[in-house]
Every structure is written in structure tokens, then in C-alpha cells.
Motif scaffolding. Structure first.
Motif, PDB file in Angstrom:
ATOM      1  N   ILE A 152       0.879  -1.177   0.000  1.00 37.83           N
ATOM      2  CA  ILE A 152       0.000   0.000   0.000  1.00 37.83           C
ATOM      3  C   ILE A 152       0.910   1.219   0.000  1.00 37.83           C
ATOM      4  O   ILE A 152       1.606   1.486   0.979  1.00 37.83           O
ATOM      5  CB  ILE A 152      -0.915   0.024   1.235  1.00 37.83           C
ATOM      6  N   ASN A 153       0.929   1.950  -1.081  1.00 38.19           N
ATOM      7  CA  ASN A 153       1.845   3.085  -1.187  1.00 38.19           C
ATOM      8  C   ASN A 153       1.398   4.294  -0.383  1.00 38.19           C
ATOM      9  O   ASN A 153       2.201   4.910   0.322  1.00 38.19           O
ATOM     10  CB  ASN A 153       1.989   3.504  -2.653  1.00 38.19           C
ATOM     11  N   ASP A 154       0.129   4.648  -0.509  1.00 37.45           N
ATOM     12  CA  ASP A 154      -0.330   5.917   0.033  1.00 37.45           C
ATOM     13  C   ASP A 154      -1.781   5.768   0.454  1.00 37.45           C
ATOM     14  O   ASP A 154      -2.614   5.307  -0.329  1.00 37.45           O
ATOM     15  CB  ASP A 154      -0.203   7.001  -1.035  1.00 37.45           C
ATOM     16  N   LEU A 155      -2.091   6.153   1.693  1.00 40.37           N
ATOM     17  CA  LEU A 155      -3.429   5.921   2.219  1.00 40.37           C
ATOM     18  C   LEU A 155      -3.873   7.108   3.063  1.00 40.37           C
ATOM     19  O   LEU A 155      -3.196   7.483   4.025  1.00 40.37           O
ATOM     20  CB  LEU A 155      -3.426   4.645   3.069  1.00 40.37           C
ATOM     21  N   VAL A 156      -4.997   7.717   2.702  1.00 44.11           N
ATOM     22  CA  VAL A 156      -5.614   8.784   3.492  1.00 44.11           C
ATOM     23  C   VAL A 156      -6.794   8.180   4.235  1.00 44.11           C
ATOM     24  O   VAL A 156      -7.640   7.530   3.626  1.00 44.11           O
ATOM     25  CB  VAL A 156      -6.089   9.947   2.601  1.00 44.11           C
ATOM     26  N   ILE A 157      -6.856   8.403   5.543  1.00 45.34           N
ATOM     27  CA  ILE A 157      -7.937   7.827   6.343  1.00 45.34           C
ATOM     28  C   ILE A 157      -8.521   8.907   7.247  1.00 45.34           C
ATOM     29  O   ILE A 157      -7.798   9.576   7.986  1.00 45.34           O
ATOM     30  CB  ILE A 157      -7.444   6.611   7.165  1.00 45.34           C
ATOM     31  N   THR A 158      -9.836   9.103   7.160  1.00 44.83           N
ATOM     32  CA  THR A 158     -10.522  10.073   8.005  1.00 44.83           C
ATOM     33  C   THR A 158     -11.726   9.399   8.652  1.00 44.83           C
ATOM     34  O   THR A 158     -12.139   8.313   8.245  1.00 44.83           O
ATOM     35  CB  THR A 158     -11.031  11.290   7.196  1.00 44.83           C
ATOM     36  N   CYS A 159     -12.284  10.073   9.647  1.00 47.04           N
ATOM     37  CA  CYS A 159     -13.570   9.622  10.163  1.00 47.04           C
ATOM     38  C   CYS A 159     -14.645   9.976   9.126  1.00 47.04           C
ATOM     39  O   CYS A 159     -14.415  10.774   8.210  1.00 47.04           O
ATOM     40  CB  CYS A 159     -13.870  10.284  11.504  1.00 47.04           C
ATOM     41  N   THR A 160     -15.807   9.392   9.263  1.00 44.05           N
ATOM     42  CA  THR A 160     -16.878   9.590   8.283  1.00 44.05           C
ATOM     43  C   THR A 160     -17.311  11.050   8.204  1.00 44.05           C
ATOM     44  O   THR A 160     -17.735  11.526   7.137  1.00 44.05           O
ATOM     45  CB  THR A 160     -18.084   8.705   8.642  1.00 44.05           C
ATOM     46  N   ALA A 161     -17.185  11.778   9.304  1.00 44.47           N
ATOM     47  CA  ALA A 161     -17.646  13.172   9.337  1.00 44.47           C
ATOM     48  C   ALA A 161     -16.655  14.150   8.710  1.00 44.47           C
ATOM     49  O   ALA A 161     -16.971  15.333   8.572  1.00 44.47           O
ATOM     50  CB  ALA A 161     -17.907  13.586  10.787  1.00 44.47           C
ATOM     51  N   GLN A 162     -15.483  13.669   8.321  1.00 45.78           N
ATOM     52  CA  GLN A 162     -14.454  14.574   7.804  1.00 45.78           C
ATOM     53  C   GLN A 162     -14.238  14.347   6.326  1.00 45.78           C
ATOM     54  O   GLN A 162     -13.994  13.218   5.880  1.00 45.78           O
ATOM     55  CB  GLN A 162     -13.135  14.365   8.568  1.00 45.78           C
ATOM     56  N   ALA A 163     -14.298  15.413   5.538  1.00 47.19           N
ATOM     57  CA  ALA A 163     -14.119  15.302   4.093  1.00 47.19           C
ATOM     58  C   ALA A 163     -12.670  15.506   3.668  1.00 47.19           C
ATOM     59  O   ALA A 163     -12.200  14.893   2.712  1.00 47.19           O
ATOM     60  CB  ALA A 163     -15.002  16.323   3.377  1.00 47.19           C
ATOM     61  N   ASN A 164     -11.971  16.405   4.353  1.00 50.40           N
ATOM     62  CA  ASN A 164     -10.586  16.720   3.991  1.00 50.40           C
ATOM     63  C   ASN A 164      -9.928  17.420   5.179  1.00 50.40           C
ATOM     64  O   ASN A 164     -10.474  17.403   6.289  1.00 50.40           O
ATOM     65  CB  ASN A 164     -10.537  17.598   2.734  1.00 50.40           C
ATOM     66  N   SER A 165      -8.816  18.074   4.948  1.00 46.95           N
ATOM     67  CA  SER A 165      -8.067  18.642   6.072  1.00 46.95           C
ATOM     68  C   SER A 165      -8.757  19.838   6.718  1.00 46.95           C
ATOM     69  O   SER A 165      -8.420  20.214   7.845  1.00 46.95           O
ATOM     70  CB  SER A 165      -6.662  19.061   5.615  1.00 46.95           C
ATOM     71  N   TYR A 166      -9.708  20.447   6.027  1.00 46.91           N
ATOM     72  CA  TYR A 166     -10.319  21.664   6.588  1.00 46.91           C
ATOM     73  C   TYR A 166     -11.841  21.629   6.687  1.00 46.91           C
ATOM     74  O   TYR A 166     -12.461  22.565   7.174  1.00 46.91           O
ATOM     75  CB  TYR A 166      -9.897  22.908   5.787  1.00 46.91           C
ATOM     76  N   TYR A 167     -12.490  20.559   6.213  1.00 43.20           N
ATOM     77  CA  TYR A 167     -13.954  20.512   6.323  1.00 43.20           C
ATOM     78  C   TYR A 167     -14.379  19.289   7.108  1.00 43.20           C
ATOM     79  O   TYR A 167     -14.135  18.144   6.710  1.00 43.20           O
ATOM     80  CB  TYR A 167     -14.635  20.502   4.948  1.00 43.20           C
ATOM     81  N   THR A 168     -15.055  19.549   8.237  1.00 41.95           N
ATOM     82  CA  THR A 168     -15.634  18.496   9.071  1.00 41.95           C
ATOM     83  C   THR A 168     -17.070  18.891   9.393  1.00 41.95           C
ATOM     84  O   THR A 168     -17.332  20.027   9.787  1.00 41.95           O
ATOM     85  CB  THR A 168     -14.834  18.328  10.382  1.00 41.95           C
ATOM     86  N   HIS A 169     -17.988  17.949   9.233  1.00 47.76           N
ATOM     87  CA  HIS A 169     -19.386  18.220   9.537  1.00 47.76           C
ATOM     88  C   HIS A 169     -19.651  17.918  11.016  1.00 47.76           C
ATOM     89  O   HIS A 169     -19.441  16.814  11.491  1.00 47.76           O
ATOM     90  CB  HIS A 169     -20.312  17.345   8.685  1.00 47.76           C
ATOM     91  N   LYS A 170     -20.099  18.941  11.737  1.00 46.25           N
ATOM     92  CA  LYS A 170     -20.394  18.800  13.172  1.00 46.25           C
ATOM     93  C   LYS A 170     -21.879  18.939  13.410  1.00 46.25           C
ATOM     94  O   LYS A 170     -22.540  19.819  12.831  1.00 46.25           O
ATOM     95  CB  LYS A 170     -19.618  19.847  13.990  1.00 46.25           C
ATOM     96  N   GLU A 171     -22.420  18.093  14.257  1.00 45.50           N
ATOM     97  CA  GLU A 171     -23.847  18.152  14.587  1.00 45.50           C
ATOM     98  C   GLU A 171     -24.131  19.277  15.574  1.00 45.50           C
ATOM     99  O   GLU A 171     -23.302  19.565  16.433  1.00 45.50           O
ATOM    100  CB  GLU A 171     -24.273  16.810  15.214  1.00 45.50           C
TER     101      GLU A 171
END
Length: 252
Positions: free
Chosen positions: A233-252
């Protein structure tokens, strides 16, 4: 033969979880960190629980001389390192470039970039001699997309991304795998360190959504490290489901 993994920054967070995961699977572990008491407690606990051998090494990855003194002179029985996880890293401050402290810049660059380089260079001769090994570098989603008030931290993780790509090419003749894993928001000591011990600020980072846990990253590292020899596996980005990228996270 029992496999051996070396993990930097093992006294907390990702590093501790990775050591726990691999020890539970029967791997011997070399664990490094700056906090001697925590490191020894981890080593004793893993040995008692899982019956594996643990070698704790106390040093700061920023200290080039100590890194090389410790790692190039490993006892013979510890030199056959199958996997190196360059995990030690941090963010210091969350300020605009104009307001940020130069000392914070130095701490991030020296730990996240130079520390990774020192440890990799010290360990690689053991891998190249065997023509076998796997380097796993812990980057960040911040190394894929820059966010406001994090320019130097992002820059240090962009460097991890670039170094990983370069290592992968340069080490192909030695059959050494290189994997870069880039986690998103994860509830560890990361934010507490970033905000210099301000617990209220640290907790606010994770309010309103379910972040990653250290164990999620440990499971991912273990998966990458235990694939067949011909698979990397060369390169892997892993976030929680609520996070789209480094600056956008959906908060309830």
C-alpha cells in the motif's frame, strides 16, 4: 522466526496503540519515546500481557547523535527489523504565519521531518543488508491539503508525503516497501500538545462528531504491514466519516 517492529513516539496515541496491536499479534517491539516512565510502563505491560520481547529506547528523534548512537548499536538480536513506523510527530500552535512562534516552527520541522530522516537513515542498513523491510511513515491529511493557521505543520507533513515517495523509488532495488498513512482528526494527545496543555481547547476540536481513535490507525498499520511480500500500500488517506478533507468536518 518472530517478527520485529520499531515504533517511534510510542508513549501515547498512535504509537502506543500500534505497539499494543503488534504485541498482541506476537511481534517483538522496539519502542522509543522521550518519557522514560511511560515507555517502561508500556514495555512492562506488553511483556506481561502478551509474552513478547520489548526493547524500550529513550530518546528524542530530534537529537541526531542520540538517534544514531541508540539505533546503529542495537544488540544483534534486535537488528532484524521487519517494520519501521516513523510515528513521532506533533503540531505546535494554531496561529497565523505572522503571529506564530519561531520555536514552534523549529519543533515541528525538527520532529516531523528531520526526526523521520534520522531514524530512517539509522535503521535502513539493517534492512538493506537483508534486502527486506517495510517503512511506514505517519503523515497527515494536512500533508495533502493546507488549512488556515497551520502552514508550517502542513508543510512538515507535505514533506513526509514527498520523502515517502522518494524513499519508495530509491529503495525499490532493496525490495523495501514504503507506505505513507495520512490520518485525519483523531482523538489522542495531539490537540492537547498543539494547544500546549489547554484541555478545553483540545476537547473542542472533537466536539460534535465522532473522530478517529488511535486504534483505528493501529489496525490500518497492521493491515499494511501484514500483506503478502509482493503487495505494498503506497499511500493511504484515512478520516472519520464526518471529515471530508483537512479543513472541512461536519459537526452536529
Amino acid at each position: 522466526m518472530t517478527n520485529t517492529i520499531l515504533i517511534t513516539g510510542a508513549t501515547s496515541g498512535f504509537g502506543k496503540a500500534i505497539a499494543t496491536k503488534f504485541a498482541a499479534a506476537g511481534w517483538n517491539c522496539i519502542v522509543t519515546g522521550r518519557r522514560q516512565e511511560r515507555l517502561q510502563q508500556l514495555a512492562d505491560g506488553l511483556t506481561a500481557t502478551h509474552g513478547v520481547s520489548i526493547l524500550p529506547l529513550v530518546f528524542d528523534v530530534r537529537d541526531r547523535q542520540r538517534v544514531f548512537n541508540q539505533l546503529t548499536q542495537l544488540p544483534a538480536e534486535w537488528q532484524q527489523i521487519d517494520v519501521l513506523v516513523n510515528n513521532a510527530g506533533l503540531a505546535a500552535g494554531r496561529d497565523s504565519f505572522y503571529d506564530a512562534a519561531i520555536d514552534d516552527f523549529d519543533e515541528m520541522i525538527d520532529t516531523n521531518v528531520k526526526g523521520l530522516l534520522y531514524v530512517s537513515k539509522a535503521v535502513l542498513p539493517f534492512m538493506t543488508a537483508r534486502r527486506k523491510g517495510h517503512i511506514i511513515n505517519i503523515g497527515s491529511v494536512a500533508g495533502k491539503e493546507v488549512y488556515m493557521n497551520g502552514s508550517v505543520y502542513c508543510g512538515s507533513k507535505f514533506a513526509v508525503d514527498a520523502i515517502s515517495k522518494g524513499q519508495r523509488m530509491d529503495l525499490l532495488p532493496y525490495k523495501i516497501k514504503v507506505t505513507a498513512i495520512h490520518p485525519g482528526a483523531a482523538e489522542t494527545e495531539f490537540s492537547l500538545v498543539r494547544f500546549k496543555g489547554d484541555d478545553a481547547k483540545a476537547r473542542q476540536v472533537y466536539d460534535g462528531y465522532e473522530p478517529l481513535l488511535a486504534e483505528d490507525i493501529a489496525n490500518t498499520v497492521y493491515y499494511c504491514a501484514t500483506l503478502p511480500p509482493h503487495v505494498c500500500i503506497n499511500d493511504l488517506v484515512i478520516t472519520c466519516t464526518a471529515q471530508a478533507n483537512s479543513y472541512y468536518t461536519h459537526k452536529e
